[in-house]
Design a protein around this motif. Structure first.
Motif, PDB file in Angstrom:
ATOM      1  N   TYR A  93      -9.244  -1.823  -5.360  1.00  0.00           N
ATOM      2  CA  TYR A  93      -9.323  -0.391  -5.085  1.00  0.00           C
ATOM      3  C   TYR A  93     -10.669   0.174  -5.527  1.00  0.00           C
ATOM      4  CZ  TYR A  93      -4.577   0.654  -3.536  1.00  0.00           C
ATOM      5  OH  TYR A  93      -3.416   0.733  -2.801  1.00  0.00           O
ATOM      6  N   TYR A 121      -4.604  -6.687  -6.088  1.00  0.00           N
ATOM      7  CA  TYR A 121      -5.068  -5.434  -5.494  1.00  0.00           C
ATOM      8  C   TYR A 121      -6.580  -5.333  -5.637  1.00  0.00           C
ATOM      9  CZ  TYR A 121      -5.514  -3.701 -10.287  1.00  0.00           C
ATOM     10  OH  TYR A 121      -5.869  -3.553 -11.602  1.00  0.00           O
ATOM     11  N   ASN A 141       0.812  -1.223   0.000  1.00  0.00           N
ATOM     12  CA  ASN A 141       0.000   0.000   0.000  1.00  0.00           C
ATOM     13  C   ASN A 141       0.842   1.269   0.000  1.00  0.00           C
ATOM     14  OD1 ASN A 141      -2.230  -1.610   0.034  1.00  0.00           O
ATOM     15  ND2 ASN A 141      -2.703  -1.320   2.189  1.00  0.00           N
ATOM     16  N   THR A 176      -0.745   3.124  -3.385  1.00  0.00           N
ATOM     17  CA  THR A 176      -1.725   4.209  -3.306  1.00  0.00           C
ATOM     18  C   THR A 176      -1.199   5.514  -3.903  1.00  0.00           C
ATOM     19  OG1 THR A 176      -2.780   3.174  -1.387  1.00  0.00           O
ATOM     20  CG2 THR A 176      -3.201   5.528  -1.744  1.00  0.00           C
ATOM     21  N   ASP A 189      -6.325  -2.017  -1.223  1.00  0.00           N
ATOM     22  CA  ASP A 189      -5.121  -2.737  -0.802  1.00  0.00           C
ATOM     23  C   ASP A 189      -4.418  -3.317  -2.013  1.00  0.00           C
ATOM     24  OD1 ASP A 189      -5.152  -2.754   2.213  1.00  0.00           O
ATOM     25  OD2 ASP A 189      -7.139  -3.574   1.837  1.00  0.00           O
ATOM     26  N   CYS A 211      -8.880   7.192  -2.803  1.00  0.00           N
ATOM     27  CA  CYS A 211      -8.128   6.045  -3.332  1.00  0.00           C
ATOM     28  C   CYS A 211      -8.036   5.037  -2.194  1.00  0.00           C
ATOM     29  CB  CYS A 211      -6.750   6.499  -3.814  1.00  0.00           C
ATOM     30  SG  CYS A 211      -5.778   5.199  -4.607  1.00  0.00           S
ATOM     31  N   LYS A 229      -2.444   7.454  -7.646  1.00  0.00           N
ATOM     32  CA  LYS A 229      -2.787   8.883  -7.709  1.00  0.00           C
ATOM     33  C   LYS A 229      -1.904   9.614  -8.720  1.00  0.00           C
ATOM     34  CE  LYS A 229      -4.488   9.336  -2.951  1.00  0.00           C
ATOM     35  NZ  LYS A 229      -4.295  10.036  -1.653  1.00  0.00           N
TER      36      LYS A 229
END
Length: 203
Positions: free
Chosen positions: A121, A119, A70, A74, A105, A102, A78
């Motif tokens: 999200y 993942y 993460n 993350t 994991d 956002c 972005k």
């Protein structure tokens, strides 16, 4: 008579004690000396990592290990989505100004010495644009929600678009703008997420 018995008993105890100390001394003298600890040098085989084994040093068998990604994933998502840049719409242009949500994991799992990543999200993208509506330039804003998506499911990526409240905008204009944003942002966002997925595989 009593003195003889006492003397005999005392002699036996002395012989027993001597026998015991003899064997203790004998074992101690014959035992191998304790190894002297020393620091491993980089050339020592014990200090070399096992290149055939994935994961942590403690998991030499490569049985099961899960690691959260993460802290990397993350901010990387972005960064990629903000880099989509300006998209040309039918009545102007728009861009992703910020990723306001956002949540999810990303992880790496090692099972039987094989690496697997995954993942899940969900996202919200803040969008801003400048449109030409009925001959008048107008700044518009809104957000694009991307419902939960997972590794290998980007072909089914969905988007929901909502514009900020604007009393001066006609309903048909809102509908057209929402459709434009949904249609024209879908593929660039998917491409950025595919890039993220590939980077995740390469870690």
């Amino acid at each position: 008579m009593t003195e003889a018995v006492v003397s005999s008993s005392s002699e036996k105890e002395e012989q027993k004690g001597a026998s015991y100390t003899y064997w203790v001394r004998k074992i101690t003298e014959d035992a191998a000396p304790l190894p002297v600890p020393h620091k491993l040098s980089p050339q020592d085989p014990q200090s070399q990592p096992n290149s055939a084994t994935l994961g942590s040093a403690w998991n030499r068998a490569g049985t099961w290990e899960e690691k959260s990604l993460n802290n990397w994933a993350t901010p990387r998502i972005k960064e990629l989505l903000v880099s989509v840049g300006s998209i040309k719409l039918s009545s102007g242009t728009a861009k992703v100004e910020e990723v306001t949500k956002c949540i999810g994991d990303a992880f790496l799992v090692i099972v039987r010495n094989k690496k697997r990543v995954g993942y899940t999200y969900e996202l919200t993208l803040k969008v801003k644009g400048e449109l030409n509506l009925r001959g008048e330039k107008k700044a518009v804003g809104g957000h694009i929600d991307v419902p939960e998506f997972s590794f290998g499911e980007l072909d089914d990526l969905q988007m929901q678009v909502k514009l900020n409240e604007d009393k001066d905008m006609l309903p048909q204009d809102k509908t057209e703008i929402c459709n434009d944003l949904k249609k024209l942002f879908l593929e660039p966002v998917r491409e950025k997420l595919l890039q993220f997925e590939q980077e995740l595989k390469d870690r």
